[in-house]
Scaffold this motif. Structure first.
Motif, PDB file in Angstrom:
ATOM      1  N   ASP A 210       1.207  -1.064  -0.227  1.00  0.00           N
ATOM      2  CA  ASP A 210       0.019  -0.094   0.315  1.00  0.00           C
ATOM      3  C   ASP A 210       1.037   1.811   0.231  1.00  0.00           C
ATOM      4  O   ASP A 210       0.173   2.269  -0.582  1.00  0.00           O
ATOM      5  CB  ASP A 210      -0.456   0.289   1.153  1.00  0.00           C
ATOM      6  N   ASN A 211       2.389   1.053  -0.003  1.00  0.00           N
ATOM      7  CA  ASN A 211       3.002   2.891   0.477  1.00  0.00           C
ATOM      8  C   ASN A 211       3.302   2.566  -0.580  1.00  0.00           C
ATOM      9  O   ASN A 211       3.707   3.588  -1.230  1.00  0.00           O
ATOM     10  CB  ASN A 211       3.737   1.566   1.602  1.00  0.00           C
ATOM     11  N   CYS A 212       4.006   1.634  -1.180  1.00  0.00           N
ATOM     12  CA  CYS A 212       4.065   1.671  -2.798  1.00  0.00           C
ATOM     13  C   CYS A 212       3.700   2.067  -3.851  1.00  0.00           C
ATOM     14  O   CYS A 212       3.532   2.521  -4.344  1.00  0.00           O
ATOM     15  CB  CYS A 212       4.895   0.247  -3.036  1.00  0.00           C
ATOM     16  N   ALA A 213       1.829   1.636  -3.608  1.00  0.00           N
ATOM     17  CA  ALA A 213       1.211   1.645  -4.055  1.00  0.00           C
ATOM     18  C   ALA A 213       0.997   3.658  -4.308  1.00  0.00           C
ATOM     19  O   ALA A 213       0.583   4.195  -5.404  1.00  0.00           O
ATOM     20  CB  ALA A 213      -0.376   1.836  -3.738  1.00  0.00           C
ATOM     21  N   VAL A 214       1.412   4.464  -3.230  1.00  0.00           N
ATOM     22  CA  VAL A 214       1.379   5.602  -3.858  1.00  0.00           C
ATOM     23  C   VAL A 214       2.093   6.084  -4.456  1.00  0.00           C
ATOM     24  O   VAL A 214       2.018   7.180  -5.537  1.00  0.00           O
ATOM     25  CB  VAL A 214       1.524   6.086  -2.126  1.00  0.00           C
ATOM     26  N   PHE A 215       3.415   5.625  -4.318  1.00  0.00           N
ATOM     27  CA  PHE A 215       4.317   5.995  -5.687  1.00  0.00           C
ATOM     28  C   PHE A 215       3.832   5.715  -6.864  1.00  0.00           C
ATOM     29  O   PHE A 215       4.085   6.581  -8.121  1.00  0.00           O
ATOM     30  CB  PHE A 215       5.631   5.639  -5.282  1.00  0.00           C
ATOM     31  N   VAL A 216       3.786   4.331  -7.094  1.00  0.00           N
ATOM     32  CA  VAL A 216       3.472   3.869  -7.715  1.00  0.00           C
ATOM     33  C   VAL A 216       2.468   4.702  -9.358  1.00  0.00           C
ATOM     34  O   VAL A 216       1.884   4.640  -9.843  1.00  0.00           O
ATOM     35  CB  VAL A 216       3.059   2.468  -8.140  1.00  0.00           C
ATOM     36  N   ASN A 217       0.603   5.065  -8.209  1.00  0.00           N
ATOM     37  CA  ASN A 217      -0.413   5.608  -8.527  1.00  0.00           C
ATOM     38  C   ASN A 217       0.386   6.450  -9.250  1.00  0.00           C
ATOM     39  O   ASN A 217       0.611   7.148 -10.582  1.00  0.00           O
ATOM     40  CB  ASN A 217      -1.334   5.460  -7.858  1.00  0.00           C
ATOM     41  N   ASP A 218       1.078   7.432  -8.509  1.00  0.00           N
ATOM     42  CA  ASP A 218       1.765   9.254  -9.677  1.00  0.00           C
ATOM     43  C   ASP A 218       2.375   8.916 -10.005  1.00  0.00           C
ATOM     44  O   ASP A 218       2.081   9.633 -11.248  1.00  0.00           O
ATOM     45  CB  ASP A 218       2.461   9.722  -7.801  1.00  0.00           C
ATOM     46  N   ILE A 219       3.669   8.244 -10.083  1.00  0.00           N
ATOM     47  CA  ILE A 219       4.617   7.928 -11.252  1.00  0.00           C
ATOM     48  C   ILE A 219       3.680   7.781 -12.525  1.00  0.00           C
ATOM     49  O   ILE A 219       4.197   8.138 -13.947  1.00  0.00           O
ATOM     50  CB  ILE A 219       5.595   6.892 -10.823  1.00  0.00           C
ATOM     51  N   PHE A 220       3.182   6.260 -12.811  1.00  0.00           N
ATOM     52  CA  PHE A 220       2.102   5.459 -13.964  1.00  0.00           C
ATOM     53  C   PHE A 220       0.997   6.771 -14.460  1.00  0.00           C
ATOM     54  O   PHE A 220       1.052   6.513 -15.455  1.00  0.00           O
ATOM     55  CB  PHE A 220       2.161   4.279 -13.369  1.00  0.00           C
ATOM     56  N   GLU A 221       0.785   7.347 -13.942  1.00  0.00           N
ATOM     57  CA  GLU A 221      -0.644   7.871 -13.480  1.00  0.00           C
ATOM     58  C   GLU A 221      -0.033  10.044 -14.884  1.00  0.00           C
ATOM     59  O   GLU A 221      -0.840  10.298 -15.879  1.00  0.00           O
ATOM     60  CB  GLU A 221      -1.041   8.150 -12.827  1.00  0.00           C
ATOM     61  N   ASN A 222       1.488  10.004 -14.063  1.00  0.00           N
ATOM     62  CA  ASN A 222       2.131  11.540 -15.200  1.00  0.00           C
ATOM     63  C   ASN A 222       3.420  10.964 -14.951  1.00  0.00           C
ATOM     64  O   ASN A 222       4.230  11.818 -15.181  1.00  0.00           O
ATOM     65  CB  ASN A 222       1.821  11.650 -13.335  1.00  0.00           C
ATOM     66  N   HIS A 223       3.451   9.672 -15.752  1.00  0.00           N
ATOM     67  CA  HIS A 223       4.898   9.704 -16.251  1.00  0.00           C
ATOM     68  C   HIS A 223       5.484  10.347 -17.258  1.00  0.00           C
ATOM     69  O   HIS A 223       6.423  10.531 -17.319  1.00  0.00           O
ATOM     70  CB  HIS A 223       4.459   7.823 -17.010  1.00  0.00           C
ATOM     71  N   ALA A 224       5.162  11.458 -18.307  1.00  0.00           N
ATOM     72  CA  ALA A 224       5.230  12.590 -19.324  1.00  0.00           C
ATOM     73  C   ALA A 224       5.650  13.181 -18.389  1.00  0.00           C
ATOM     74  O   ALA A 224       6.858  13.920 -19.272  1.00  0.00           O
ATOM     75  CB  ALA A 224       3.745  12.382 -20.376  1.00  0.00           C
TER      76      ALA A 224
END
Length: 481
Positions: A210-224
């Motif tokens: 769940d703590n990985c998800a915080v970073f993962v969601n942000d990075i994948f959704e705003n990868h550009a």
């Protein structure tokens, strides 16, 4: 109802008390399990209970019908009916819009616009898991591996058993039904071991995933908007997240089952300590990979025949496994990439090379083992970009962002201190998994040579970490499959 929720923390003790202290007969315990399982599933959406009941009745009836037939042709007809009915239900809810989209696109290539309508379909949680479980029952009866049960209550308990209902492990009737049909006796040692496995599962899910998800969601959704190094960091964290999320679910499911006197199939065998991709897939989501092996891979030829036939069968099973994960071409590509990585091992005949525990009876791996683990893990980091990205286009864009000069810069994270703490927790997680890599689960005999108070202190540390580092409640990733 999520395993990592307050609802579930209240639900399990209530069912546990009723199960062992109120409903003491075998039949009443099984009826209680059915009721509890339906309540557990209805907590998500009661309307889809009918699908589970229909699947249960289909294969219960067809199983009995197959057994009664005296000729092979009639048996095969009933088996075909079971497979068609189950796959039709699964196909409608999971793949209808996918097929319509591609059907429309195919006709547009020839200048025809069919414009078939899409449907607003909700994917029932766990439908892929319990559908495969019911189908394997009918197939095994047809193959004369098991006899059908005449006990509908026992069969329904097998299909809807709540700990593994929505995300596995996918159980076989040959191992689970006998447990349902015989009287269970409370076993203190089994129950305490189950609690330890639940604790480790909660740690993996709530502290790591769940703590990985915080970073993962942000990075994948705003990868550009991120540098190559940040994208690589996000891909690394997702590789950790998906393992801790899914294996955490399996640990909790297996642990809860042990509280009720059941033994479920081991679903993960420390796959990130694998020395090549073939070993990884023998250790990852074991109940699914063995299901496809027994009911798809071997029937189409398996490892028999020429190298070409082996390669064909390997690509076939991985494309199907990819599509099983979801109605999207990105999952097909994910399966294809994994199959492609198998090619050199099949050609050299090394796809079954590693079957023992890595660094067995040693503290540390040798250089060859270490390189194998690093190479396999690195491959997974890149392959899983296709798994996590929103689309194939996003995955390609994400990869191109990594392979840029900015990959040599430091990751540009707004909360670097949280990222550092997470990396420390991940390192702690891997150490504990490494210590327990030869066991059924990481905490099975952890620090068994130490005094009891030290082990208890360690468990309290885990409890503290769970309460201190748990963030926003996150749904398990594999609920969507």
């Amino acid at each position: 109802m999520l395993f990592n929720s307050i609802d579930f923390a209240i639900f399990v003790p209530i069912v546990f008390i009723l199960y062992w202290f109120v409903f003491k007969s075998l039949k009443s315990q099984n009826v209680l399990l059915i009721i509890a399982s339906y309540v557990f599933y209805a907590w998500w959406d009661w309307r889809f209970l009918g699908l589970i009941i229909v699947s249960t009745l289909i294969d219960y009836s067809i199983g009995l019908a197959i057994e009664k037939q005296t000729n092979l042709k009639s048996k095969k007809a009933y088996l075909t009916l079971s497979i068609l009915l189950n796959l039709s239900i699964l196909g409608f809810f999971k793949y209808y819009n996918f097929f319509i989209e591609n059907f429309n696109a195919a006709f547009q290539l020839f200048g025809r616009d069919l414009d078939l309508n899409y449907l607003n379909i909700i994917l029932p949680v766990g439908i892929s898991f319990y559908t495969f479980q019911t189908m394997s029952y009918s197939i095994d009866i047809y193959r004369n591996k098991i006899k059908p049960t005449t006990n509908l209550v026992a069969f329904a308990s097998f299909i809807c058993f709540f700990p593994q209902l929505v995300a596995g492990p996918i159980e076989r009737a040959s191992s689970f039904l006998p447990q349902v049909e015989k009287r269970r006796v409370f076993n203190y040692i089994k129950a305490t071991d189950g609690l330890k496995q639940i604790l480790w599962g909660l740690f993996k899910k709530m502290v790591i995933a769940d703590n990985c998800a915080v970073f993962v969601n942000d990075i994948f959704e705003n990868h550009a908007n991120y540098s190559g190094s940040t994208l690589l960091f996000g891909a690394f964290l997702f590789t950790i997240q998906i393992y801790c999320d899914f294996s955490g679910y399996s640990d909790i499911a297996i642990g809860v089952s042990r509280l009720f006197g059941f033994n479920l199939k081991k679903n993960f065998a420390f796959p990130y300590f694998s020395r090549n991709i073939a070993e990884f897939w023998r250790r990852w989501h074991i109940s699914l990979t063995t299901w496809f092996k027994d009911y798809f891979y071997i029937p189409i030829g398996g490892s028999r025949g020429s190298k070409w036939m082996q390669l064909r069968n390997t690509f076939a099973i991985f494309l199907v496994i990819g599509l099983w994960h979801g109605a999207h071409w990105k999952f097909v590509v994910y399966g294809f990439i994994n199959a492609l990585h198998f090619v050199p091992y099949i050609i050299k005949g090394k796809n079954t090379k590693y079957t023992s525990v890595i660094a067995n009876n040693r503290w540390f791996p040798d250089s060859k083992e270490l390189f194998g683990m690093f190479h396999t893990f690195l491959f997974l980091v890149f392959a899983r970009i296709f798994f996590r990205a929103d689309s194939l286009t996003s995955a390609v864009t994400f990869l191109s962002g990594i392979f840029s000069f900015s990959v040599f810069s430091l990751p540009n994270l707004s909360n670097a201190s949280d990222a550092l703490i997470l990396l420390i927790l991940i390192a702690f997680f891997f150490i504990i998994e490494w210590i327990g890599r030869a066991k059924e689960h990481a905490l099975e005999h952890i620090f068994s040579s130490y005094k009891k108070q030290y082990r208890i202190a360690f468990y309290y540390v885990l409890v503290f970490l769970i309460f201190y580092f748990n963030g926003e409640e996150q749904q398990f990733i594999y609920f969507q499959f």
